[in-house]
Design a protein around this motif. Sequence first.
Motif, short mmCIF file in Angstrom:
data_model
loop_
_atom_site.label_atom_id
_atom_site.label_comp_id
_atom_site.label_asym_id
_atom_site.label_seq_id
_atom_site.Cartn_x
_atom_site.Cartn_y
_atom_site.Cartn_z
N LEU A 1 -9.64 15.00 -1.40
CA LEU A 1 -10.17 13.64 -1.40
C LEU A 1 -11.25 13.48 -2.46
O LEU A 1 -11.37 12.42 -3.08
N THR A 2 -12.03 14.53 -2.68
CA THR A 2 -13.07 14.46 -3.71
C THR A 2 -12.45 14.24 -5.08
O THR A 2 -12.89 13.37 -5.84
N ILE A 3 -11.42 15.00 -5.38
CA ILE A 3 -10.77 14.84 -6.69
C ILE A 3 -10.20 13.43 -6.82
O ILE A 3 -10.39 12.75 -7.84
N VAL A 4 -9.54 13.00 -5.78
CA VAL A 4 -8.97 11.64 -5.81
C VAL A 4 -10.08 10.61 -6.02
O VAL A 4 -9.94 9.69 -6.83
N ALA A 5 -11.19 10.80 -5.31
CA ALA A 5 -12.27 9.83 -5.41
C ALA A 5 -12.84 9.78 -6.83
O ALA A 5 -13.15 8.70 -7.34
N PHE A 6 -12.96 10.95 -7.46
CA PHE A 6 -13.46 10.95 -8.84
C PHE A 6 -12.54 10.17 -9.74
O PHE A 6 -12.97 9.39 -10.59
N PHE A 7 -11.27 10.39 -9.57
CA PHE A 7 -10.32 9.66 -10.39
C PHE A 7 -10.45 8.17 -10.18
O PHE A 7 -10.45 7.38 -11.12
N VAL A 8 -10.60 7.80 -8.92
CA VAL A 8 -10.72 6.38 -8.63
C VAL A 8 -11.98 5.82 -9.29
O VAL A 8 -11.97 4.73 -9.86
N ILE A 9 -13.07 6.58 -9.23
CA ILE A 9 -14.31 6.12 -9.87
C ILE A 9 -14.07 5.87 -11.36
O ILE A 9 -14.47 4.83 -11.91
N ILE A 10 -13.42 6.82 -12.01
CA ILE A 10 -13.20 6.69 -13.45
C ILE A 10 -12.32 5.48 -13.76
O ILE A 10 -12.66 4.63 -14.58
N VAL A 11 -11.18 5.41 -13.06
CA VAL A 11 -10.27 4.29 -13.32
C VAL A 11 -10.98 2.97 -13.05
O VAL A 11 -10.90 2.01 -13.83
N PHE A 12 -11.70 2.95 -11.95
CA PHE A 12 -12.40 1.74 -11.55
C PHE A 12 -13.38 1.28 -12.63
O PHE A 12 -13.43 0.11 -13.01
N ASN A 13 -14.13 2.24 -13.18
CA ASN A 13 -15.11 1.88 -14.20
C ASN A 13 -14.47 1.50 -15.52
O ASN A 13 -14.92 0.56 -16.18
N VAL A 14 -13.44 2.25 -15.89
CA VAL A 14 -12.76 1.91 -17.15
C VAL A 14 -12.15 0.51 -17.07
O VAL A 14 -12.22 -0.28 -18.00
N GLU A 15 -11.61 0.20 -15.89
CA GLU A 15 -11.06 -1.14 -15.71
C GLU A 15 -12.13 -2.21 -15.87
O GLU A 15 -11.91 -3.26 -16.45
N LYS A 16 -13.30 -1.88 -15.37
CA LYS A 16 -14.40 -2.83 -15.47
C LYS A 16 -14.79 -3.07 -16.94
O LYS A 16 -15.00 -4.21 -17.36
N ILE A 17 -14.83 -1.96 -17.69
CA ILE A 17 -15.17 -2.11 -19.11
C ILE A 17 -14.10 -2.92 -19.82
O ILE A 17 -14.41 -3.82 -20.62
#
Lengths: 221, 298
Positions: free
Chosen positions: B34-50
């Motif tokens: 879940l930690t790995i998945v969560a990191f990925f989600v954080i990255i995708v989420f932020n890149v999408e925001k940018i």
Amino acid sequence: MIQLHNVSKAYQKDSSALDQISLKIEKGEFVYLTGASGAGKSTLLKLLYGGERPNRGQILLDGRNITRMGPRQLPLVRRRLGIVFQDFKLISTRTVFENVAFALEVQGRKRFEISKKVYAALKNVGLEHKLNRRPLELSGGEQQRVAVARALVVDPIVLLADEPTGNLDPETTLELMDLFKSANARGSTVVMATHDRELIRRFPRRVITLDAGRVVEDRHV
Amino acid sequence: MFDILPYFFRRALRNMAQSPFLCIAAVATVTVSLTIVAFFVIIVFNVEKITARWSQEVQVVAYLDQVPAPAVLDQRVRDIRKIEGVAEVEVVSREQAFERFRGRLGQHAELLEGVDPQILPASLEISLKPDYRNRQGVENLVAALKARGDLGDLRYGHDWLVRFEAFLGLLRLMGLVLGGFLLFATLFIVSNTIRLTLFVRRDELEIMALVGATPLFIKTPFIIEGALQGLCGGLLSLSGVYLVYRLFLREGLGTLLFTAGGSEVLFLPPAYLVGLIGLGLFLGVFGSLGALRKFVRI
Ligand SMILES: Nc1ncnc2c1ncn2[C@@H]1O[C@H](COP(=O)(O)OP(=O)(O)OP(=O)(O)O)[C@@H](O)[C@H]1O
Ligand SMILES: [Mg+2]
């Protein structure tokens, strides 16, 4: 109480463990099931508590056909049975009290009711002073008495026993027989598989003899 | 019925206490994946925001070789506004373009001393509606403008958009594949650790069945066990991710992604946090269901 109609059971295709068994056991009877090793005694008992299913035939237990019973109804039938095995089948990590209480817990009985009944059942087998011991701290005879207490605590209509005295010395065998007889006297139908001819001679009852999956003798007393 | 739920919970807790290593293994597996998945989600989420922010600047500029008469120009602007996805059309005259250029030069503006203010071409700056601020939207608009034939050079930030969208797509795909794989592996591992605890208690299970326990009665404690393990894993991974986020990500990744100042890396929004814990629960429950399906056939 128990009726079998042309019951056959084969674990493998070509060899049959039970072959067209038909018999009838009345309420309150005490029946020995005997025969050579591999004759099918354990198989017959398994069919009676639904541990195995027959390939053919019908089994009626207290008027109910258990042959095609689903996984939801079968437990309800088993709650009215008491089962005793040669190897006791106690849970080694639980105390004597917990082992006996188990049979009532799974029925969802109330706690005070469980305590009361478990104590009475242990007293009946003379082990009320050891209820906090673990099974492995007890002798073989004592362990088997715990198993009997677990079987009797539910006031079973039928008591099934598969060579219950197989691991016991003659002395403890007699103690155990007393427990079975008194349970029978209180109304439980008893079916006991045994090799012990001496036992049958001492306590003569109806004897059903199996050989190679067939009933070869059914001697009423 | 008697106090059945506390009974089930007691059984579940006792099971876990009796095989602590299996329990820890299951929780740790859930936590790590879940930690790995969560990191990925954080990255995708932020890149999408940018991307969303950058794409606000997406516009198409059409240079006008010759400035037509005002009436013709007005007509053109009106026509372009009718094209699908167009939000706004701004006319930038030669003089305005010159002024902008001068403004951008700042203190070096004297360089333009004596330069003809008509030297820069006039242009139409066409911005897109939010939903059209992507590669497809830009390409459609450019095609429509080209088809008109009355506009000169077209400029659009097409290249980086294409590259960025491809990157984002890749990131999402990677996340999906990796996440799917991880979750599947976790389900498998959790299922197997619970199967081991079932194996450890097989005598007990057999006896339960013999004394007339219903399948549901036998299974429920194990499902609770799985749920608790999944929940623990979810909560642990959450705190782990948050810790790493506070320590490293917020500034570290921030300087990497936002070169020219701007906002910091965001943590997962609340709905995602709930989702993460829910995912842990799901893994635990379905892991034990999977184990039970093969085991309890009495
Ligand atoms: N689980 C099983 N799978 C395959 N065959 C089995 C199984 N259980 C029993 N059998 C076979 O069925 C036949 C009857 O076995 P069963 O255990 O009923 O005999 P038994 O009369 O209880 O013998 P014993 O006195 O040794 O306990 C034997 O031939 C045995 O090999
Ligand atoms: Mg046998």
